[in-house]
Design a protein around this motif. Structure first.
Motif, mmCIF file in Angstrom:
data_model
loop_
_atom_site.group_PDB
_atom_site.id
_atom_site.type_symbol
_atom_site.label_atom_id
_atom_site.label_comp_id
_atom_site.label_asym_id
_atom_site.label_seq_id
_atom_site.Cartn_x
_atom_site.Cartn_y
_atom_site.Cartn_z
ATOM 1 N N ARG A 46 -32.783 18.614 -1.277
ATOM 2 C CA ARG A 46 -32.109 18.297 -0.019
ATOM 3 C C ARG A 46 -32.685 17.035 0.614
ATOM 4 O O ARG A 46 -31.964 16.161 1.077
ATOM 5 N N GLU A 47 -34.006 16.950 0.606
ATOM 6 C CA GLU A 47 -34.672 15.793 1.197
ATOM 7 C C GLU A 47 -34.320 14.517 0.444
ATOM 8 O O GLU A 47 -34.053 13.472 1.050
ATOM 9 N N SER A 48 -34.278 14.591 -0.869
ATOM 10 C CA SER A 48 -33.942 13.402 -1.659
ATOM 11 C C SER A 48 -32.493 12.985 -1.418
ATOM 12 O O SER A 48 -32.182 11.790 -1.382
ATOM 13 N N ARG A 49 -31.597 13.944 -1.214
ATOM 14 C CA ARG A 49 -30.209 13.598 -0.916
ATOM 15 C C ARG A 49 -30.098 12.927 0.451
ATOM 16 O O ARG A 49 -29.301 11.994 0.631
ATOM 17 N N GLU A 50 -30.884 13.406 1.417
ATOM 18 C CA GLU A 50 -30.881 12.782 2.739
ATOM 19 C C GLU A 50 -31.382 11.347 2.666
ATOM 20 O O GLU A 50 -30.811 10.441 3.287
ATOM 21 N N VAL A 51 -32.443 11.118 1.903
ATOM 22 C CA VAL A 51 -32.991 9.775 1.738
ATOM 23 C C VAL A 51 -31.967 8.885 1.048
ATOM 24 O O VAL A 51 -31.763 7.722 1.431
ATOM 25 N N GLU A 52 -31.292 9.429 0.051
ATOM 26 C CA GLU A 52 -30.272 8.659 -0.661
ATOM 27 C C GLU A 52 -29.135 8.263 0.291
ATOM 28 O O GLU A 52 -28.659 7.130 0.245
ATOM 29 N N GLN A 53 -28.725 9.170 1.167
ATOM 30 C CA GLN A 53 -27.687 8.853 2.150
ATOM 31 C C GLN A 53 -28.142 7.762 3.098
ATOM 32 O O GLN A 53 -27.370 6.870 3.457
ATOM 33 N N LEU A 55 -30.301 5.392 2.479
ATOM 34 C CA LEU A 55 -30.385 4.128 1.755
ATOM 35 C C LEU A 55 -29.008 3.517 1.500
ATOM 36 O O LEU A 55 -28.908 2.306 1.341
ATOM 37 N N ARG A 56 -27.992 4.319 1.489
ATOM 38 C CA ARG A 56 -26.637 3.816 1.253
ATOM 39 C C ARG A 56 -26.075 3.082 2.473
ATOM 40 O O ARG A 56 -25.155 2.326 2.376
#
Length: 57
Positions: A46-53, A55-56
């Motif tokens: 979940r945390e990695s998906r939030e970071v990815e969002q 960065l986009r």
């Protein structure tokens, strides 16, 4: 049945297979440790998906 402590209808010669094929086999997939580990992994995902969002943007 002669030589058995239970009757043939209620347990003697029960055909349950040993190991994972047995209906009461305990695999440990729902142990407290396994569930805690899965929760930690899902939190990281979940945390990695939030970071990815972030960065986009």
């Amino acid at each position: 049945m002669k030589g058995w402590t239970v009757c043939r209808m209620h347990g003697a010669r029960s055909g349950a297979k040993p190991g994972p094929a047995h209906p009461n086999f305990r695999h440990g997939q729902r142990s407290k440790e396994a569930m805690a580990l899965r929760a930690q992994v899902m939190a990281l995902v979940r945390e990695s998906r939030e970071v990815e969002q972030l960065l986009r943007l």
